[in-house]
Design an enzyme around this catalytic site. Structure first.
Site, short mmCIF file in Angstrom:
data_model
loop_
_atom_site.label_atom_id
_atom_site.label_comp_id
_atom_site.label_asym_id
_atom_site.label_seq_id
_atom_site.Cartn_x
_atom_site.Cartn_y
_atom_site.Cartn_z
N CYS A 1 48.90 56.02 -28.00
CA CYS A 1 48.10 55.42 -29.05
C CYS A 1 47.23 54.33 -28.45
O CYS A 1 47.40 53.94 -27.29
CB CYS A 1 48.95 54.87 -30.19
SG CYS A 1 49.88 53.40 -29.74
N CYS B 1 48.51 51.08 -26.56
CA CYS B 1 48.88 51.11 -25.13
C CYS B 1 47.79 50.50 -24.27
O CYS B 1 48.07 50.00 -23.17
CB CYS B 1 49.13 52.55 -24.69
SG CYS B 1 50.45 53.40 -25.61
N ASP C 1 7.73 56.09 -19.10
CA ASP C 1 6.87 55.91 -17.93
C ASP C 1 6.17 57.23 -17.61
O ASP C 1 6.62 58.31 -18.03
CB ASP C 1 7.75 55.46 -16.75
CG ASP C 1 6.93 55.19 -15.51
OD1 ASP C 1 5.94 54.45 -15.61
OD2 ASP C 1 7.27 55.75 -14.45
N ASP D 1 11.62 55.43 -13.91
CA ASP D 1 12.19 55.91 -12.65
C ASP D 1 11.97 54.97 -11.47
O ASP D 1 12.63 55.11 -10.44
CB ASP D 1 11.62 57.28 -12.29
CG ASP D 1 10.21 57.18 -11.72
OD1 ASP D 1 9.40 56.41 -12.29
OD2 ASP D 1 9.93 57.85 -10.71
N ASP E 1 10.34 49.56 -13.07
CA ASP E 1 10.84 49.85 -14.42
C ASP E 1 12.18 49.18 -14.70
O ASP E 1 12.65 49.17 -15.85
CB ASP E 1 11.01 51.36 -14.62
CG ASP E 1 9.68 52.10 -14.60
OD1 ASP E 1 8.69 51.52 -15.10
OD2 ASP E 1 9.63 53.23 -14.10
#
Length: 743
Positions: A52, A55, A461, A641, A645
């Site tokens: 559960c 834990c 972009d 990328d 950026d």
């Protein structure tokens, strides 16, 4: 396997000394540099024995108590822990020892021990379910005469049957229900109330009351026994947990199958020409490695002998083979499908793209999504309310009908256990993240799924994202038909590494003209002398002696006279136009961000059908555009990328980076499009939206189930066995519904 304990689980784990071996350590640990300059290890561990959400806190507290542990994150849904630790103060063996001391078990998250631990956990769960189900059937057989022959059954025969039920219930309580009692004890010892507490109380109270009624029918517990309800409840609950366990193991196995692609050893070519078989963990940049047909490439590198085809589905989500000529780049984890080849290692171990993917997936699987944390916060007060409600129900029924007080209280405890509520969000988000990973979208932050589903403004972009990071020949202008202008241009361009020269050389067949002297002038172009003494130039208009034209970027001239011109354009990525069209159809506003000249940005925006774009954008301009949209109340997503950026990716509400983009961009992003396909952005958003719909369905179901069943239990219309069936069925429904998010 012994029915009296869980020694097999301990035997499945490696020795603590083996865990600290440097080569083994490299398989499940990466090294990170903290802001204070300290080098820390970040280890991934797979945990067993979690039943559960409570834990999670127990294990995190146990790990943080280890000297040298800087950070510990545990996911109950994935049963994984990510621990950041100081190698000067501790070792992974101490982490595993702390987990075992807390009553659980763990192994490094490497394929072999993890699989063995799952097999052991599966066998233990199956044994518990078998014992509970077998005994429940026998108990029901002994209890049936009491229901169908009530008036014809003598007191002595009834007692004999009750004793038989009591004997058969003992292994159910002591063995099959053992995980509930252990979970409840761990929670109470750590000062937390988990979902195992009401279940354990219900089982214990039912067994004690029924035992009292069996041995002293005229005593305080009365003469009614509930062994049939008790054993059926444990069976139903264990069946639900077993099916949940199978679903979780299938997800883990599928993820391992996608990620555990590296071979154990590699064939390294030594300086003297001999071949030695070494562990892939010992490969270094510069090594030459032979890769057999059907074997996975052990590192990132370049082919230096032979050509082949490679299955790069780990990175792209597509199993279509990719041609790899001599000199082509290959990535670790992709499979050699064509012929034996030799490669030169460029990046090995933790530096490979494969290990980056593994690291991202482990990080994502170890997170607790915000919705799950909210559910956990409500689960604790809810459990306290359940305990008080059960006590109140027992007190009221002791006045109305004392013979029914116990089983009404037990029914309330069982039916209100919020297992389904705590599973609703994490199970769904992990399933969705796994499904996206199989399609080439790697989620680094689970909460990003919710943010992506709610995003209404996408900034994207241009170069490297919507367009390829290489130009393509678009215009050819031949001014002198008397010479092989195209062939000479391609032949001269092949000597340069400039992107425009490379595009020209790739697009045109080279001539056989021999060059006696070749020189590249930085920023201008190439000049060369042919065998006949002619002077050739390839480059800018001013360098080649040509007039400037907007549609021509490269000129070829002979002895100062232009003979040909070439224009280049950007190549849209496959599916870019369709991706933008579908995003707009879904109600997302799309804005193009580009550092290129505004005219080029406008031309691409028109080509994509966009009316919103920003050209000539510096990093601070991109950041300002995103901040303005956020201030206007929009939920912003960003796709990029490049290094420039990274700031805007960090500022956006949710961010995605291309798999071939800069490392700093991938590090800042919430998800990575490893496939580099714009259409996968659309799929990721739609998958996220579907996952959030499933989360809402699960939460509504859990709330409706409790709202309907609690009154039935309070008024005595819901016996304990039916309450157990309902609770197990509710949790099972949530898990199975969550699995749809991964399809």
């Amino acid at each position: 396997m012994s029915l009296s304990g869980f020694a097999p689980l301990q035997q499945a784990a490696p020795s603590l000394a083996a865990v600290d071996d440097p080569l083994e350590l490299a398989r499940y640990t990466r090294w990170v540099q903290e802001n204070d300059g300290v080098r820390l290890g970040e280890s991934a561990l797979q945990i067993s024995g979690m039943y559960c959400a409570a834990c999670t806190g127990i294990l995190e507290n146990a790990l943080r108590a280890v000297d040298g542990v800087r950070e510990a994150r545990v996911s109950a849904a994935a049963q994984r822990a990510t621990v950041r630790w100081d190698p000067a103060k501790t070792q992974p063996s101490a982490l595993i020892a702390a987990i075992r001391a807390a009553g659980y078990d763990a192994v490094p998250d490497a394929a072999a021990p993890a699989r063995e631990m799952r097999r052991t956990e599966h066998r233990a769960a199956l044994w518990r379910l078998f014992v509970a189900s077998f005994c429940a059937m026998q108990v029901m057989m002994f209890a049936t005469p009491s229901y169908v022959a009530h008036g014809d059954l003598t007191m002595e025969m009834r007692q004999l049957l009750n004793w038989g039920c009591w004997v058969l219930s003992i292994p159910v309580v002591l063995f099959s229900a053992g995980p509930f009692f252990r979970g409840a004890w761990r929670g109470l010892r750590a000062g937390r109330i988990g979902m195992d507490v009401p279940v354990s109380i219900g089982v214990a109270v039912t067994f004690v009351a029924s035992t009292g009624a069996t041995f002293d029918p005229s005593g305080v517990f009365g003469h009614e026994v509930y062994f049939d309800s008790l054993t059926m409840f444990v069976s139903f609950l264990l069946a639900g947990r077993y099916l949940e366990l199978r679903a979780r193991h299938r997800a883990a196995t599928a993820l391992e199958g996608a990620l555990a692609c590296l071979p154990e050893t590699a064939q390294r070519l030594e300086a003297d020409g001999s071949i030695s078989e070494i562990s892939v963990q010992r490969l270094m940049a510069g090594d030459r490695v032979r890769v057999a047909l059907g074997q996975a490439f052990p590192a990132d590198g370049t082919l230096i002998e032979g050509s082949t085809q490679a299955d790069e589905s780990l990175l792209t989500g597509e199993s279509v083979a990719v041609d790899k000529a001599c000199g082509a780049a290959v990535v670790a984890g992709s499979v050699n499908l064509g012929a034996p080849v030799t490669m030169r290692v460029e990046r090995a171990g933790a530096d490979t793209r494969y290990e980056a993917i593994v690291s991202m997936m482990r990080d994502a699987m170890s997170q607790r999504p915000a919705l799950a944390r909210v559910a956990d916060r409500w689960a604790v007060p809810f459990l306290w309310a359940v305990l008080l409600l059960a006590a109140g129900a027992a007190a009221v029924w002791s006045l109305i009908d004392p013979s029914r007080a116990i089983w009404v209280a037990v029914s309330v405890l069982i039916v209100t256990c919020p297992c389904a509520l705590s599973l609703a969000a994490p199970a769904t988000m992990i399933a969705a993240a796994g499904g996206l990973a199989r399609r080439g979208v790697l989620v680094q932050r689970l909460d990003a799924l919710e943010d992506l589903a709610r995003a209404d403004h996408l900034f994207i972009d241009k170069t490297g994202t919507l367009t390829e990071d290489r130009p393509v020949l678009a215009t050819t202008l031949v001014l002198d038909e008397g010479v092989d202008a195209l062939g000479h241009a391609a032949s001269l361009a092949a000597w340069s590494r400039h992107p425009l020269s490379q595009a020209l050389a790739a697009a045109l067949p080279a001539s056989g003209l021999a060059w006696e002297a070749i020189e590249e002038v930085a920023g201008e172009g190439m000049r060369a002398t042919a065998a006949d003494g002619a002077q050739w130039r390839l480059g800018r208009a001013s360098f080649a002696g040509a007039a400037e034209r907007d549609d021509v970027q490269v000129w070829l001239s002979r002895d100062g006279r232009p003979v040909a011109g070439f224009g280049f354009d950007e190549l849209l990525r496959d599916g870019a136009e369709q991706a933008v069209r579908e995003l707009r159809a879904d109600g997302v506003r799309v804005t193009l961000l580009s550092g290129d000249a505004p005219q080029r940005a406008a031309r691409l925006a028109r080509r994509l059908g966009l009316d919103s774009f920003v050209g000539g954008a510096r990093p601070e301009d991109k950041l300002a555009a995103v901040a303005a949209a956020q201030q206007a109340g929009e939920r912003v997503a960003m796709v990029g990328d490049g290094v420039n950026d990274a700031p805007v990716l960090a500022r956006a509400d949710v961010s995605l980076a291309m798999g071939q983009g800069a490392l700093v961009a991938r590090a800042q992003a919430d998800a990575v499009l490893a496939s580099n396909r714009p259409l996968d952005l659309v799929r990721a958003r739609r998958s996220s939206a579907r996952a959030m719909r499933i989360v809402r369905q699960n939460m509504i179901w859990a709330a409706a189930y409790n709202a309907a069943c609690i009154p039935l239990a309070l008024i005595g219309w819901l016996p304990p066995w039916a309450a157990g069936l309902g609770m197990a069925g509710s949790s099972l429904f949530v898990v199975l519904n969550a699995l749809r998010a991964g399809r």
